[in-house]
Write an enzyme that holds these catalytic residues in place. Sequence first.
Site, PDB file in Angstrom:
ATOM      1  N   SER A   1       0.855  -1.183   0.000  1.00 10.15           N
ATOM      2  CA  SER A   1       0.000   0.000   0.000  1.00 10.15           C
ATOM      3  C   SER A   1       0.889   1.230   0.000  1.00 10.15           C
ATOM      4  O   SER A   1       2.101   1.135   0.235  1.00 10.15           O
ATOM      5  CB  SER A   1      -0.885  -0.011   1.256  1.00 10.15           C
ATOM      6  OG  SER A   1      -1.528   1.222   1.446  1.00 10.15           O
TER       7      SER A   1
ATOM      8  N   TYR B   1      -3.646  -1.091  10.105  1.00 11.15           N
ATOM      9  CA  TYR B   1      -3.404  -1.328   8.678  1.00 11.15           C
ATOM     10  C   TYR B   1      -2.075  -0.712   8.261  1.00 11.15           C
ATOM     11  O   TYR B   1      -1.262  -1.349   7.589  1.00 11.15           O
ATOM     12  CB  TYR B   1      -4.552  -0.728   7.870  1.00 11.15           C
ATOM     13  CG  TYR B   1      -4.461  -0.992   6.387  1.00 11.15           C
ATOM     14  CD1 TYR B   1      -4.871  -2.210   5.856  1.00 11.15           C
ATOM     15  CD2 TYR B   1      -3.981  -0.010   5.511  1.00 11.15           C
ATOM     16  CE1 TYR B   1      -4.801  -2.449   4.488  1.00 11.15           C
ATOM     17  CE2 TYR B   1      -3.908  -0.245   4.155  1.00 11.15           C
ATOM     18  CZ  TYR B   1      -4.319  -1.458   3.638  1.00 11.15           C
ATOM     19  OH  TYR B   1      -4.241  -1.696   2.287  1.00 11.15           O
TER      20      TYR B   1
END
Length: 294
Positions: free
Chosen positions: A143, A157
């Site tokens: 990400s 996350y």
Amino acid sequence: MELKGRTAVVTGAGAGIGRAIARALAGAGCNVGAADIEEDAARRVVDELAGTGIVARAYRVDVTLEAEVVALADRTWRDFGSVEILVNNAGVLPRPGPLLGSSQTDYEWVFAVNVGGMLNGMRVFGNRFADSASRCWIVNTGSEQCLGVPIPNGGLYTASKHALLGLTDVLRRELPPNVGISILCPGFVETTLWRSAERRPGQFGGPGQTDPAGATLMKLGMPADEVAECVLKGLRDETFYMLSHPHVVDLARERWNEVEVAFKAQAPRREGDTRYAMPNVLERLSQAASARRG
């Protein structure tokens, strides 16, 4: 890397980025093993690939369980004869909220999938790739958080993606020459990641509530097919970083600029400062051991 005629296994292939990558690889001439914790979703992706001239198979896998990843590898090698590409894509996003309000169960779930599941794939497929004479590749879906983009209300996350970059960066220095590895670092993408809690397994507390605003938000992201094209290019060019969102370079630069300023203020460069650099420490140890033997 030449893609046509290769076989790729894609985890988290039932939707979003995984589905888009499976479709793109099929379009490039790869056979595809589509794996997902929801086997019906994987089967729907395989149905989409019918008539493309490649072989596609659907599999169920919970990447947090090493035995299931081993079984996935066994089945795909049996069904296809060989596998040369693993797209380690399965990932989850907990319901947004402040880090201090997160639970132990949230932590265990996120890290079991986003870090432990990735490591299971790297170990199981990576060891088989290392024993192969073929050119093989691993793609880990990270990400923009890998590059230093913290998300308020997304602390677990963010931390999991930082950890994944570390694992991937170390492994690229340990793999044999026939095996390569990349980390995909997309920014905001139109996916169903916001629904992750609906699919949370029982060992991590079972299905939970999702934030309905996530659906509206995710629709504003980059189409997953565009990210998949970045993966194809990265595989062909054999690049470590696979990047899709140009603006993220500014966020990564902001992180580095802060680090550089801190070094200048607290630990400026000086003559002989590499004495404690790990390669030099190891070299001194090697020299000392040689002297003792001599």
